[in-house]
Design an enzyme around this catalytic site. Structure first.
Site, short mmCIF file in Angstrom:
data_model
loop_
_atom_site.label_atom_id
_atom_site.label_comp_id
_atom_site.label_asym_id
_atom_site.label_seq_id
_atom_site.Cartn_x
_atom_site.Cartn_y
_atom_site.Cartn_z
N ASP A 99 -5.57 23.94 -2.55
CA ASP A 99 -4.88 23.09 -3.52
C ASP A 99 -4.19 24.00 -4.52
O ASP A 99 -4.42 25.22 -4.52
CB ASP A 99 -5.85 22.12 -4.21
CG ASP A 99 -5.16 20.78 -4.52
OD1 ASP A 99 -4.03 20.80 -5.04
OD2 ASP A 99 -5.75 19.72 -4.23
N ASN B 260 -2.34 17.52 4.05
CA ASN B 260 -2.61 16.34 3.24
C ASN B 260 -1.89 16.38 1.90
O ASN B 260 -1.58 15.34 1.34
CB ASN B 260 -4.12 16.20 3.01
CG ASN B 260 -4.43 15.22 1.89
OD1 ASN B 260 -4.32 14.02 2.08
ND2 ASN B 260 -4.77 15.73 0.71
N ALA B 261 -1.63 17.59 1.39
CA ALA B 261 -1.08 17.71 0.04
C ALA B 261 0.22 16.93 -0.08
O ALA B 261 1.09 17.01 0.78
CB ALA B 261 -0.83 19.18 -0.30
N LEU C 85 13.61 4.55 -9.29
CA LEU C 85 14.66 3.88 -8.51
C LEU C 85 15.74 4.91 -8.22
O LEU C 85 16.03 5.78 -9.05
CB LEU C 85 15.23 2.71 -9.30
CG LEU C 85 14.24 1.56 -9.56
CD1 LEU C 85 14.89 0.48 -10.42
CD2 LEU C 85 13.75 0.98 -8.24
N ASN D 161 9.48 1.63 0.42
CA ASN D 161 8.83 1.11 -0.77
C ASN D 161 9.78 1.28 -1.94
O ASN D 161 10.36 2.35 -2.12
CB ASN D 161 7.51 1.85 -1.03
CG ASN D 161 6.58 1.06 -1.93
OD1 ASN D 161 6.82 -0.12 -2.20
ND2 ASN D 161 5.53 1.71 -2.39
N TYR E 217 9.96 9.77 -1.81
CA TYR E 217 8.65 9.85 -1.16
C TYR E 217 8.74 9.34 0.28
O TYR E 217 8.24 9.97 1.22
CB TYR E 217 7.65 9.02 -1.98
CG TYR E 217 6.23 9.07 -1.47
CD1 TYR E 217 5.45 10.20 -1.65
CD2 TYR E 217 5.66 7.97 -0.83
CE1 TYR E 217 4.14 10.25 -1.19
CE2 TYR E 217 4.35 8.00 -0.37
CZ TYR E 217 3.59 9.14 -0.56
OH TYR E 217 2.30 9.16 -0.11
#
Lengths: 304, 446, 476
Positions: B237, B287-288, B295, B346, B352
């Site tokens: 991490d 996973n990170a 918007l 989304n 993302y």
């Protein structure tokens, strides 16, 4: 001291009684006037078989920064002999007022260590009455031996000044050249002395002179604040010299400006070594770091 | 983070109230506990093909209570619908309607698993129609199931049969509590590669695994699950998360590697650490990930680039380094964490979603590359998972998001970790280039 | 010249305890490097190496900051756990853990062992506390390294921690005595008698102070005397402080601390670090020490270390243990030396002991300052570092105090504290040694060989009580 007579006391006199006596004598003198003597009493006071209190010894050692060893600090012996010394000054035939006398200097020769387990014989006398530009001074001499032995282990000379008292027949010394102004070196230590410093030393030394105890008692005797005991200051300096001094040494101190409590006192200790690197002596001087006035100075030296 | 509602409606008064008011009635899901049986209750293997027979035999070998015909009123732990020889949509009727008579006998948290063939692997329109039909059938059936029961499917490509390691591995996964939050999903077994673990309790024994973003949330859960399954762990991490990373590392007896994975040399650093400290590297879990939601109209370069850099560019670069390394053992496994946002999109997450969809594209394209070394690469796409991150969503929004799936509750980090751990195991060796959603069959998206 | 920690070939030590199991018997085959008589004494047994595997610390926090409520045990445990996580030492029985704190609560009488018990190490790992003021951390490294060299242990963790925020407050002497006597009193009436001695002033606590017990002078005042004695200018001190901040900030930016530090309580960097400081800003600060000296006061809050909280740890091992655990070997702990000065009587400055320790240590290894690639001189105050360097460059000091023919030597300033030091990082007393050793070991390992020999680093840490501990590390 030849020609003097020895008075053996049954026990060490109580300082508190001596101070009360002294106060009474002072009052008597104020009313009746000085008794007119100009000679020191030729009596040696002695107490035999004195055993120091070990609890008190430990408290004393901690207060002045000595390790609580079994050896009595030189300053502790001074405190031990002090009531006997005072008893000489408290004699009716002592020519000077005891209260208000100023401790000018002290010189101790510690020839051999004294252990707290040893019973001690203590002798005290006064000598060398002489003039001072501000009054009359004299020496109080005390000697400590192990009970029944001849060898003096500890020898102390305390010089006191009766300020403003001039006795007939004793001349003021010619005013000597003023000493060079004191210039403070870099300190090696800085003491923070609280307002209770005098009470704390009184508790371990037994010297409950009111000028050391509180502002109120000091004011009663005409001082603006209470003072640190001179022997407390000198004993701390002696402790700070450390273990190098060994068991046998001489220890001088000359007191100048008194230390009003609370106080910050700057100290410088400088060590002088012999050619071989062995410790020869430590000179110390203490001063007020704000005003630069010298409080006291002295030397701890190895005995020849 | 706990779903108090689910606990409330699972017992006594709460259950009655929810029933009368027609409120969602999520149940507490059956999750894997080491030492517990794979599944409670008999397993009905429906289908009469040779594939069905051999599968039933294999399941018997696992000491399961296998039925080839239903016993009325007997509570079933699972129904396995073997449809591996469909040639025409009409072939669906008999097995499907026979199975339908047993649906009311399903025990809570039961499983329905279809085994069929991939539609793309046949040139025959009727066969393709029948095979594709299973997709609609299973997804709809999964939505009809209640009480924690789930429906998932195994698709066999040409190289795979009903008892291939990958098929049996997927079967084990779907039957078990490890797949508690996986619902309405298909896994394709593309080859006969892989092997079932010697020790079912420690399927990752002897493996060295790297987990990025392991300091908290899903990453920490993955680390714990891989540790439980026997892997030796390297936890990565960013340095700023080093204290949490150390806690997790000490818990799972791994080594903590404080490293920003977006650094150019991150791949080399990971490989070097693994080789010098553990002697090998078998498994990498990407996973990170970060979110920088805005918007698109308000998006700035910093937010956009940060997300793309960490979530996909870093994975690409590390994979390049891994594939270029001469020190990887045979059969390396990579599992990336994607997101249902990358599948369904989304609002506020253009950056993302782009990065997570990118992960899916990367996984598909990397599968043939790593397959050359006997390895596999897959992605897991979590839906609504109860984490510190989702706990910060406002209450009402969070409640709606939680219930918008067939299981009417949010998943746990451990549910994602179970899917990751399965795909990282040799049992899943025949599965590569796949995206497995862990979303409780979310109602939005695919 | 010794290369691997055979600390003292010039002085064979008879009576050395028999070292570890694999130790070859060192008897008559004594190697006497200077042609001395090999038979005059039993030769020093050949010692194995003690190596630095790595380290971990938590960021250092200015007192009253992020770690205000954290105890020494909390911080030491956090530093230990980070080390355990970095090197995978969970459940490992380490040979011995030694750490210490300068400001220590009486309840922390077994601080290090308690921290071990709270960590992920095996509960069967023994531990002991050690205290040598600011040199505590380095002394734990040297002591444990010696045990490893002797074969007594194979692995060790050295450490240190200090909190000036959570410092112990003593009750007043009056209250303490009353409480102790109360405890001894057997009857109620005796207890009441004891209690009646209590006075309001006894309730005021005794705050700890950083003054030297024998002098009453604070460390800063002592250093001010030394700074003035060596005529160190304000500008030189500010420049050293500026470099410390600049170097430390650059080290953070380069990721240097990624495998040396684990965040704690939300801190990811040393909170004292001012990456944006400048010589101009430092010049505006008012002097805080030495204001009553004759000379100009030059020591400010900027060129003195602030009170700091923090903890550090270093993993030490024999080469065999490190290899068996697949762990790195960054540097060898070659040797160490302690010195002390008589500051009570003003002979030397309070923090000048390293000026004596380093020449002694280097002489033992036939090394000069030119033989080093890194100098880690702890920045208690900028004036401390500069006074030490000035003493080494001073002909008279070299002759009269060090017994040399002239000045001891000067160092290449570009090799000094290259990744920052205490002025920027802060100085949680006992934690500084571990910080320096771990960082230096990493730098040495990264440098590798210099002119055909392993890169070499010197650590110098001054300490209260007129003490100093110094050490040599060599790259592996």
């Amino acid at each position: 001291m030849s020609g003097s007579q020895t008075v053996v006391l049954g026990e060490l006199p109580a300082l508190s009684k001596l101070y009360v006596n002294a106060a009474a004598a002072a009052a008597r003198r104020r009313i009746l006037g000085a008794h007119g003597g100009t000679e020191l009493p030729a009596y040696t006071h002695e107490v035999r078989g004195v055993k120091p209190d070990v609890t008190n010894l430990t408290a004393y050692q901690h207060l002045i920064g000595e390790t609580a060893s079994d050896v009595l600090p030189a300053g502790f012996i001074h405190a031990l002999a002090f009531p006997l010394a005072m008893s000489v000054l408290n004699r009716d035939d002592f020519p000077l007022p005891l209260l208000g006398m100023i401790h000018l200097a002290n010189k101790v020769v510690q020839s051999a260590p004294v252990l707290f387990t040893e019973a001690l014989d203590i002798r005290a006398r006064v000598e060398n009455l002489r003039g001072h530009r501000a009054g009359t001074q004299l020496d109080v001499v005390a000697e400590v031996r192990a009970t029944g032995q001849e060898e003096v282990r500890w020898h102390g000379v305390s010089t006191y000044l009766a300020k403003g008292v001039f006795l007939p027949g004793i001349d003021k010394p010619s005013v000597s050249a003023t000493p060079p102004p004191f210039s403070a070196p870099d300190p090696t230590a800085l003491w923070q002395l609280g307002v209770d410093t005098g009470r704390a030393y009184a508790a371990v030394s037994g010297d409950f002179n009111p000028i050391h105890l509180s502002v109120l008692t000091a004011k009663a005797l005409g001082l603006r604040r209470s003072l640190a005991h001179g022997m407390y200051l000198a004993s701390r300096a002696l402790a700070d010299v450390g273990a190098a001094k060994g068991d046998a040494f001489s220890w001088d101190v000359a007191f100048e400006a008194p230390v009003f409590l609370p106080a910050r006192v700057a100290l410088d200790i400088s060590t002088v070594q012999a050619d071989g690197g062995a410790w020869q002596r430590s000179d110390y001087v203490a001063w007020n770091p704000l005003s630069g006035r010298r409080h006291f100075s002295g030397t701890v030296a190895s005995l020849p | 983070m706990s779903d108090k509602y689910t606990q409330f409606v699972s017992h006594g008064l709460g259950r009655d109230i929810a029933k009368r008011l027609g409120l969602p009635q999520p149940v507490v899901l059956r999750r894997h506990q080491p030492g517990r049986p794979l599944i409670d209750g008999p397993v009905l293997v429906q289908g009469s093909t040779r594939g069905a027979d051999s599968l039933a035999a294999a399941l018997l070998g696992w000491n399961l209570d296998v039925r080839r015909h239903a016993i009325p009123k007997e509570k079933l732990g699972a129904i396995i619908l073997v449809l591996d020889e469909l040639a025409h949509p009409a072939d669906l009727e008999k097995p499907v309607l026979t199975a339908a008579t047993s649906l009311r006998d399903l025990a809570p948290n039961a499983r329905i698993i279809t085994v069929s063939r991939t539609a793309a692997s046949t040139p025959e329109p009727a066969t393709a129609a029948a095979r594709q039909g299973v997709d609609g059938l299973l997804r709809s059936l999964a939505k009809e199931l209640r009480a924690g029961a789930t429906g998932n499917g195994i698709l066999l490509a040409d190289g795979a049969g009903t008892t291939s390691p990958g098929t049996l591995g997927a079967m084990q996964f779907f039957l078990s509590g490890r797949s508690a939050f996986v619902d309405g999903q298909f896994l394709t077994v593309s080859s006969a590669a892989g092997r079932l673990p010697g020790d079912a309790g420690k399927p990752l024994a002897g493996k060295v695994a790297v987990v990025t973003g392991a300091a908290r949330g899903i990453g920490a859960a993955i680390a714990r699950t891989l540790y439980r399954d026997g892997a030796t762990l390297i936890l990565v991490d960013i340095p700023a998360a080093g204290d949490h990373l150390a806690e997790v590392a000490n818990e799972v007896r791994g080594t903590a590697l404080q490293l920003d994975i977006s650094r150019d040399d991150a791949g080399q650093r990971i490989i070097e650490h693994a080789l010098t400290r553990h002697g090998r590297l078998d498994i990498v879990i990407h996973n990170a990930g970060i979110t920088r939601d805005k918007l698109l109209a308000n998006m700035d370069a910093a937010r956009w680039n940060a997300v793309i850099t960490v979530n996909i560019a870093a994975q690409l670069r590390i994979n390049e380094a891994l594939l270029a390394s001469e020190h990887l053992p045979d059969a390396p496994r990579i599992v990336s964490v994607a997101s249902t946002s990358g599948i369904a999109g989304n609002r506020g997450q253009t950056n993302y979603a782009a990065s997570k969809a990118g992960v899916i594209g990367m996984v598909r394209a990397t599968a043939p590359l790593i397959g050359g070394r006997g390895g596999s690469i897959n992605a897991v796409a979590p839906g609504f998972i109860e984490t510190d991150m989702t706990a910060r969503i406002p209450f009402a929004t969070r409640e709606v998001a939680r219930r918008l799936n067939s299981l009417q509750q949010g998943g746990r980090p451990g549910d994602v970790a179970e899917a990751v751990a399965f795909l990282a195991s040799d049992a899943a060796g025949g599965i590569s280039g796949e995206v497995l959603r862990v979303c409780g069959q979310n109602l939005v998206g695919a | 010249m010794p290369v691997n920690g055979q600390s003292d070939p010039g002085q064979p030590r008879p009576g050395q305890p028999v070292p570890g199991p694999q130790e070859p018997a060192a008897t008559s085959s004594a190697q006497s490097p200077k042609g001395g008589d090999a038979t005059e004494a039993a030769a020093a047994p050949r010692l194995r190496r003690a190596v630095v595997v790595g380290g971990n610390r938590i960021p250092f926090a200015r007192t009253g900051g992020a770690y205000t409520k954290s105890s020494n045990q909390d911080m030491l445990t956090a530093a230990l756990d980070g080390l355990i996580a970095r090197f995978g030492l969970q459940d490992e029985r380490i040979g011995e853990v030694a750490a210490g704190a300068v400001l220590k609560h009486s309840r922390d009488f077994n601080l290090t062992r308690e921290a071990v018990l709270g960590s992920a190490l095996s509960a069967e790992t023994p531990a002991y506390d050690l205290q040598q003021a600011c040199a505590t951390g380095l002394e734990t490294v040297l002591g444990l390294a010696n045990k490893i060299k002797l074969g007594q242990i194979d692995s060790a963790i050295a450490g240190g921690v200090d909190s000036a925020s959570d410092a112990p407050i003593a009750v007043s002497e009056g209250l303490r005595e009353v409480l102790l006597d109360l405890n001894r009193a057997k009857t109620v009436s005796r207890k009441l008698q004891v209690l009646s001695r209590l006075r309001p002033k006894d309730l005021a606590p005794d705050a700890p102070n950083t003054g030297e017990p024998r002098t009453g002078l604070s460390m800063g005042e002592h250093q001010a005397l030394t700074t003035a004695q060596w005529k160190i200018t304000r500008e030189a001190q500010d420049e050293l402080a500026f470099n410390s901040h600049r170097n430390l900030a650059a080290a953070y930016d380069a990721g240097f601390f990624e495998d040396l530090l684990t965040p704690y309580r939300g801190l990811t960097r040393d909170s004292n670090l001012r990456a944006d400081t400048s010589l101009e800003k430092l010049a505006t600060l008012k002097p805080v020490f030495g204001k009553n000296l004759g000379a100009e006061a030059t020591m400010t809050a900027g060129n003195s270390t602030p009170l700091t909280d923090g903890a550090s740890t270093v993993l030490l091992a024999s080469e065999e243990w490190a290899d068996a655990h697949d762990l790195p070997k960054l540097a060898a702990v070659v040797d160490g030396e302690a010195a002390a000065v008589d500051f009570v009587h003003g002979k030397d400055g309070l923090l000048m002991a390293p000026a004596f320790a380093v020449p002694r240590l280097l002489a033992r290894h036939n090394l000069t300052l030119a033989d080093f690639d890194f100098f880690e001189i702890h920045e208690a105050f900028a004036g401390t570092v500069l006074s030490t360097l000035a003493a080494w460059e001073d002909e008279e000091f070299g002759r009269t105090r060090l017994g040399l023919d002239g000045a001891f030597g000067c160092i290449d300033r570009s090799k000094l504290n290259v990744n920052g030091s205490s002025l920027a990082a802060g100085h949680p007393f006992a934690a500084t040694g571990g910080r320096i050793v771990a960082s230096l070991a990493k730098m040495l390992h990264a440098t590798g060989q210099v002119d055909g020999r392993p890169a070499r680093g010197l650590v110098s840490i001054c300490a209260a009580g007129g003490q100093g501990v110094v050490a040599i590390l060599e790259a592996l």
